[in-house]
Design an enzyme around this catalytic site. Structure first.
Site, PDB file in Angstrom:
ATOM      1  N   GLU A  35      83.295  36.952   5.107  1.00  0.00           N
ATOM      2  CA  GLU A  35      82.735  35.752   5.712  1.00  0.00           C
ATOM      3  C   GLU A  35      81.247  35.748   5.364  1.00  0.00           C
ATOM      4  OE1 GLU A  35      83.007  35.418   9.984  1.00  0.00           O
ATOM      5  OE2 GLU A  35      81.998  33.464   9.943  1.00  0.00           O
ATOM      6  N   ARG A 261      88.901  50.882   9.534  1.00  0.00           N
ATOM      7  CA  ARG A 261      87.581  50.510   9.031  1.00  0.00           C
ATOM      8  C   ARG A 261      86.681  51.742   8.994  1.00  0.00           C
ATOM      9  NH1 ARG A 261      86.179  45.662  11.101  1.00  0.00           N
ATOM     10  NH2 ARG A 261      83.958  45.880  10.904  1.00  0.00           N
ATOM     11  N   LYS A 271      77.926  43.265  10.917  1.00  0.00           N
ATOM     12  CA  LYS A 271      76.925  42.304  10.461  1.00  0.00           C
ATOM     13  C   LYS A 271      76.126  41.739  11.624  1.00  0.00           C
ATOM     14  CE  LYS A 271      80.102  40.304   7.938  1.00  0.00           C
ATOM     15  NZ  LYS A 271      80.849  39.290   7.219  1.00  0.00           N
TER      16      LYS A 271
END
Ligand code: ATP
Ligand code: MG
Length: 565
Positions: A35, A261, A271
């Protein structure tokens, strides 16, 4: 990895089986779907290496797709930086650069199709009410009073949502699945919301935007993705992924596969948190060399090879875990140990005067550039009467086991002579040591009569008259403790001493000739990178990439940990 081209992990096992059974016609097609709401970090590198690596290892393709369904947080700056980072890491998406926003019209048509099939409805509950109706893990949800609207009414309302007839947030389109499902994601999830926000690609063409969970499977299917690899938090969303594609009658449906992850000690990996550090100016930008971003690691001096090696070593698993940042540091040391030429640089200079060395004399001494890689050859290092050594390498009152320079003691200067400290020159007022006066043994260099003489310490040095001053930045971990940054007061753990800038460091001529972007090992000090942004001709700025002491090699030797040298 077992061998260079064939990863062994549970995802490769799934692909092996799929190819054996001829699923997807034997094709392997993955995608990396960021994204564009921030810069990529080392966690994304894991996903990039995995997606591009799996495709390459199986004769397949990997797309780069921007998941740009959330216009209020996204920006072209991020779109550009992400492409630069993926390319820099060494991966190529060919002509397959896509955007979820490319599919807005198709996504809209699919939504009408779901409505026509009685699988979606327009709901007028407020966001607050939708939450209340959803229920909890222990309590089933409650049907929305709008759940049984007719197909005609739903189509009419949805078209008017698109036409901009209703205010933001007043209505949503929802999937009609099951308000009693044990999986909360299946309790009539929202598919579209009304949002008047200018999109970085579609501008103001749309005032309704699809939700990620709806747009993602359709985007995958439209691109012919076969294996849709994502992180574990999407495991509970998989039934919705499958529901969407089944109800839209896609054939050859992609399979969602989840993996753990990456989390790293001493940093944060989201982020949102990284953006907060940038916006609150707690770091100097997304590419601050202390950041775990790809651009920060690049600016620090990391190589793509070291990052890819790191991603190989951590492997791909189904269970979340936290990786010690020392492993990442180990990987860059391993890479640069072979590649980086050695030079001498004195970070905190102390003047040394050799009383028995002729004032006008300069010798150019031969020095090997890299003991690990003889192909890098040798260079000449100037030696003269006045030198600099590290302030730390001299002690007027040496503690026990101090094997460096002290009054009356001898040390060897690397590539040069043995020197002996004869006296100390101090500032009368402050007592500060201003210079150390020594004598040298002219026969102690290689080939000389006393060359084999043993002394306990060997120091790096530079010739004062030939040295070039430079600025050097020493970095420490951005966070003091090993934790992932999930807690409320994560900022309290910011390391106040993560950056130390030293001016007036002294470099030997070979390092002074550095071009921005060059990497060196400064003997005994670590690996350094000539900062491409702040270096000026004749005034280089060096970032320390990593110090020499390898805590990972030590730990892994002691514990037999995987990934150790
Ligand atoms: P963040 O929480 O940092 O914003 P994200 O998952 O929201 O990360 P995306 O841009 O959606 O960021 O991620 C793109 C891809 O990278 C996704 O497939 C995601 O699963 C993967 N990814 C993100 N963070 C990590 C990580 N720490 N380790 C491995 N893969 C990750
Ligand atoms: Mg995300």
């Amino acid at each position: 990895m077992g061998d260079a081209t064939r990863p062994t992990n549970f995802i490769q096992n799934i692909i092996d089986e799929d190819r054996r059974t001829g699923k997807h016609g034997g094709r392997v097609h993955t995608r990396f779907p960021p994204e564009p709401n921030g810069y990529l970090h080392i966690g994304h590198a894991k996903s990039i290496c995995l997606n591009f690596g799996i495709a390459a290892a199986n004769g397949g393709l990997c797309n780069l797709r921007f998941d740009d369904t959330n216009p209020s947080k996204e920006d072209v700056e991020y779109v550009e930086s992400i492409q630069e980072d993926v390319r820099w890491l060494g991966f190529d998406w060919g002509d397959r650069l896509f955007y979820a926003s490319d599919y807005f019209e198709r996504l809209y048509e699919c939504a009408e199709e779901l409505i026509r099939k009685g699988k979606a409805y327009v709901c007028d509950l407020s966001p607050q009410e939708i939450r209340e109706y959803r229920g909890t893990l222990t309590r089933p949800g409650k049907d929305s009073p709008y759940r049984n609207r007719s197909v005609e009414e739903n189509l009419d309302l949805f078209r008017r949502m698109r036409a901009g007839e209703f205010p933001d947030g007043s209505r949503v389109l929802r999937a009609r699945i099951d308000m009693a499902s044990p999986n909360l994601n299946m309790r009539d999830p929202v598919l579209y919301r009304i949002l008047r926000a200018t999109h970085h690609r579609t501008g103001d063409a749309w005032c309704i935007y699809p939700m990620y969970d709806y747009a993602h499977p359709i985007s995958d299917a439209l691109e012919g993705i076969t294996h849709s690899i994502c992180t574990l938090e999407f495991e509970d969303h998989r039934p919705l992924y499958d529901w969407t594609l089944e109800n839209l009658d896609f054939e050859d449906r992609p399979q969602q596969i989840e993996f753990a992850r990456l989390e790293l000690t001493h940093t944060v990996m989201s982020k949102r948190l990284l953006r907060q550090l940038v916006e609150e100016k707690l770091v100097q930008g997304w590419d601050d060399p202390r950041m775990p971003t790809i651009s920060g690691l690049r600016r620090r001096g990391y190589t793509p090879e070291a990052i890819r090696d790191f991603c190989d070593r951590i492997g791909v698993a189904k269970a979340n875990s936290v990786v010690d940042i020392a492993l990442l540091e180990h990987c860059i040391r391993e890479d640069l140990n072979r590649r980086a030429p050695r030079v001498m640089a004195v970070l905190r200079p102390l003047r040394v005067v050799l009383e028995n060395y002729p004032p006008d004399r300069v010798e150019w001494l031969e020095a090997e550039n890299n003991p690990e890689n003889p192909a890098q050859g040798t260079r000449k290092v100037p030696f003269s009467r006045e030198l600099y050594i590290e302030r730390d390498d001299f002690a007027e009152n040496p503690p026990a086991k101090f094997f460096r320079l002290a009054p009356g003691r001898e040390v060897r200067l690397k590539h040069a002579y043995i020197i002996k400290c004869e006296r100390v020159v101090k500032d009368d007022a402050t007592g500060e040591v201003l210079a150390v006066h020594c004598t040298y043994d002219p026969e102690s260099r290689s080939g000389g009569a006393t060359a084999g003489r043993k002394v306990k310490g060997t120091l790096h040095w530079v010739s004062a008259g030939h040295a070039l001053p430079a600025t050097v930045r020493l970095y420490d971990h951005l966070f003091v403790e090993a934790a992932g940054g999930q807690e409320e007061d994560w900022l309290a753990r910011l390391n106040p001493r993560s950056l130390e800038e030293l001016k007036g460091c002294m470099l030997e001529p070979a390092a002074a000739a550095a071009q921005p972007g060059d990497r060196f090992q400064f003997l005994r000090q670590g690996y350094f990178f000539a900062d491409p942004v702040d270096s000026q001709p004749g005034a280089p700025v060096f970032n320390r990439i990593v110090a020499l002491r390898d805590s990972w090699a030590k730990v892994s030797k002691a514990e037999g940990a995987p990934g150790g040298a």
